[in-house]
Design a protein around this motif. Sequence first.
Motif, PDB file in Angstrom:
ATOM      1  N   GLY B 131      54.668  89.554  43.820  1.00  0.00           N
ATOM      2  CA  GLY B 131      55.076  87.903  43.918  1.00  0.00           C
ATOM      3  C   GLY B 131      56.369  87.856  44.739  1.00  0.00           C
ATOM      4  O   GLY B 131      56.450  87.070  45.697  1.00  0.00           O
ATOM      5  N   TYR B 132      57.469  88.405  44.521  1.00  0.00           N
ATOM      6  CA  TYR B 132      58.838  88.266  45.060  1.00  0.00           C
ATOM      7  C   TYR B 132      58.445  88.935  46.571  1.00  0.00           C
ATOM      8  O   TYR B 132      59.297  88.452  47.186  1.00  0.00           O
ATOM      9  CB  TYR B 132      59.883  88.760  44.300  1.00  0.00           C
ATOM     10  CG  TYR B 132      60.040  87.736  43.282  1.00  0.00           C
ATOM     11  CD1 TYR B 132      60.900  86.886  43.533  1.00  0.00           C
ATOM     12  CD2 TYR B 132      59.825  88.262  42.034  1.00  0.00           C
ATOM     13  CE1 TYR B 132      61.297  85.856  42.624  1.00  0.00           C
ATOM     14  CE2 TYR B 132      60.202  87.253  40.838  1.00  0.00           C
ATOM     15  CZ  TYR B 132      61.004  86.142  41.211  1.00  0.00           C
ATOM     16  OH  TYR B 132      61.478  85.189  40.183  1.00  0.00           O
ATOM     17  N   ALA B 133      57.869  90.194  46.743  1.00  0.00           N
ATOM     18  CA  ALA B 133      57.753  90.649  48.104  1.00  0.00           C
ATOM     19  C   ALA B 133      57.099  89.575  49.042  1.00  0.00           C
ATOM     20  O   ALA B 133      57.543  89.083  50.250  1.00  0.00           O
ATOM     21  CB  ALA B 133      57.147  91.869  48.183  1.00  0.00           C
ATOM     22  N   CYS B 134      56.034  88.946  48.504  1.00  0.00           N
ATOM     23  CA  CYS B 134      55.401  87.896  49.267  1.00  0.00           C
ATOM     24  C   CYS B 134      56.285  86.639  49.429  1.00  0.00           C
ATOM     25  O   CYS B 134      56.292  86.047  50.485  1.00  0.00           O
ATOM     26  CB  CYS B 134      54.112  87.455  48.331  1.00  0.00           C
ATOM     27  SG  CYS B 134      52.696  86.869  49.598  1.00  0.00           S
ATOM     28  N   LEU B 135      56.879  86.278  48.523  1.00  0.00           N
ATOM     29  CA  LEU B 135      57.811  85.013  48.400  1.00  0.00           C
ATOM     30  C   LEU B 135      59.019  85.522  49.830  1.00  0.00           C
ATOM     31  O   LEU B 135      59.242  84.508  50.681  1.00  0.00           O
ATOM     32  CB  LEU B 135      58.660  84.815  47.454  1.00  0.00           C
ATOM     33  CG  LEU B 135      59.704  83.522  47.197  1.00  0.00           C
ATOM     34  CD1 LEU B 135      59.136  82.355  47.640  1.00  0.00           C
ATOM     35  CD2 LEU B 135      60.382  83.771  46.182  1.00  0.00           C
ATOM     36  N   ALA B 136      59.461  86.643  49.788  1.00  0.00           N
ATOM     37  CA  ALA B 136      60.584  86.894  50.731  1.00  0.00           C
ATOM     38  C   ALA B 136      59.969  87.106  52.107  1.00  0.00           C
ATOM     39  O   ALA B 136      60.379  86.473  53.025  1.00  0.00           O
ATOM     40  CB  ALA B 136      61.120  88.531  50.415  1.00  0.00           C
TER      41      ALA B 136
END
Lengths: 401, 401
Positions: B131-136
């Motif tokens: 999730g956070y990798a995709c957000l970044a």
Amino acid sequence: MASEKPLVAVTCTAPVNIAVIKYWGKRDEELILPINSSLSVTLHQDQLKTTTTAAISKDFTEDQIWINGRKEDIGQPRIQACLRQIRHLARKQRSGEEEEDPLPLSPSYKVHIASVNNFPTAAGLASSAAGYACLAYTLARVYGVESDLSEVARRGSGSACRSLYGGFVEWQMGEQADGKDSVARQVAPESHWPELRVLILVVSAEKKLTGSTVGMQTSVETSPLLRFRAEAVVPARMAEMIHYVKERNFEGFGQLTMKDSNQFHATCLDTFPPISYLNDTSRHIIHLVHRFNAHHGQTKVAYTFDAGPNAVIFTLDDTVAEFVAAVKHCFPPESNGDKFLKGLPVGPAPLSDELKAALGMDPTPGGIKYIIATQVGPGPQMLDQPHAHLLGPDGLPKPVA
Amino acid sequence: MASEKPLVAVTCTAPVNIAVIKYWGKRDEELILPINSSLSVTLHQDQLKTTTTAAISKDFTEDQIWINGRKEDIGQPRIQACLRQIRHLARKQRSGEEEEDPLPLSPSYKVHIASVNNFPTAAGLASSAAGYACLAYTLARVYGVESDLSEVARRGSGSACRSLYGGFVEWQMGEQADGKDSVARQVAPESHWPELRVLILVVSAEKKLTGSTVGMQTSVETSPLLRFRAEAVVPARMAEMIHYVKERNFEGFGQLTMKDSNQFHATCLDTFPPISYLNDTSRHIIHLVHRFNAHHGQTKVAYTFDAGPNAVIFTLDDTVAEFVAAVKHCFPPESNGDKFLKGLPVGPAPLSDELKAALGMDPTPGGIKYIIATQVGPGPQMLDQPHAHLLGPDGLPKPVA
């Protein structure tokens, strides 16, 4: 074989002990020398004990042993190590004194040994500690040995040396290669902390477990964390635990007991292949204890687990009834409602709704088979009554009454 | 709200990663800097991925986020940290280049974000990393940021920085106080070890688990073994693991993967109060793997467990079918026989009587809910097709088809 023989028989009992600073790992497999010191509480023999009779006679032609009524192999290396060691001590002592008393008889006389536990082996309690402590103590009496018995008991089972004393017992790891300074000593007598209570929560057992001898050997060989624990963590914990015992500080005693149990099981998990002695019921008991303490805002109960899923709980007399009620709430007894509680009497106690809510656990019926309530107790005892002997005048086991 | 707005939308996907050298413990809670380096395998997005659309427009009046179709609080500190960091990088980059391209748009433009996982959160898989990798990654594309994104992803969830790359990825712990050298880098691409397969064994879950953020904080504060692990064990293991990956040495890779999983869980148990992520089914899977390998006389499968009871199994393509048959033998699927296997196709395989006997386990029906078969995969991807956007031209989530 029914003819009476001129034999000398001695019967003794010895207790189970529960380590609060754990022994796990040997630095010498042959001499059974540990990689760290340990500390235990001796449990009362009214609930758990081994009874052993040893008889010697010049007419016996061979050493023999019966355990729980069954003839066993006297040639087992650990039994042999104890016998050799006790005869060695007897000879050493004899050479230094006048030969006047009827005891000691000759160390070369063969011995018959019978030993029974008053608790089921299936309970998963460390019967070997009580067993070898009792063997060492009884053999010493029958052969008239008066020196320190740590080494004799230790050669049978490491933790057995801690069952040679009552109360709170330290097994100092020692430094010498020959193990002469690896000895047990009493830290405080059984009368020291009269409020302390012990509950053994016998968990429905799994089938196969890694035995502790093999387990600790694998741990020493494969766990990077175990060596660190032994060298860098345990020494300070020993000093701390002795302090808490002397001060009767339950908060400190309980917390450190739980931490050390957890760390022992952590090193088992760090072993390769990993060793898991705790099962889901054990983990639920751990959870229950922490919730119970959190609800009370202090450490009122503490758990420790040995090489199996059974929990040993320490608490004080004013908390026993409430905690047992909490256990029954979380682990409703199955069929044997009246046999669920063994040992010291435990009164009923109401469980507040607040505590029930704080525990917040779905009940696991039958997860705990039964509870043995006991307390701190004395060391080995010699029984005076001849009827206590497990061996008859013919040197063979008496028929079970 | 139905009127079309001049917005720029970007949609990207990012993978889940599974650590084989585990991250557990922060040296800086604010910057999310770890106490040790870690190494992971990026899983293929055909089976597990997060998809995120970010849209920016000068007409948006506030930042907004929708996760799995539900409006969530954009004010969450970790989301805010990512947003702040990406805008900081965008401004920094903008100040150094000519203003000619349509992208980047102004870093001060508000953003709408929609994100979905293609796997159930209930599966207990670490969705926050993807999730956070995709957000970044998506925010970087929409704001035109081209610098290293480790810090942006890491501020969301530490292990998210490892999902920024495909294949085998190292998160170097770094030494600097500001964390500038705490970055992810690829050790080997996804094409490096084509035979490697990954099976996720989804275990029937317990209800409450200690979250990993709180869990690792408690571990750092209370576990003496964790600090020793981070300082004295992990550095050598990182070098060793990178070596095994580069050499495609499954024996070494598998053994070290299992040892490091066990050690991570050991430090959880050494935490106070102790943390137990493994349950009896997890322990049975561990047992099964060791028996399977012992039967074959080599390490053919390896397990690793994160902060939950699910097992992630590594093996090679020639062993998948036989191991899945062994799993089905020990954990017979309950009702959903046809949905038990998800992901890559797995053929049937006979199970020899010798292997069945070697496993020596009583079957535990329903212990494993299902298996996801997958493999090593690439890093985040930008999708070109406008129909892939999760946000419509009005900047609001599209109705689910």
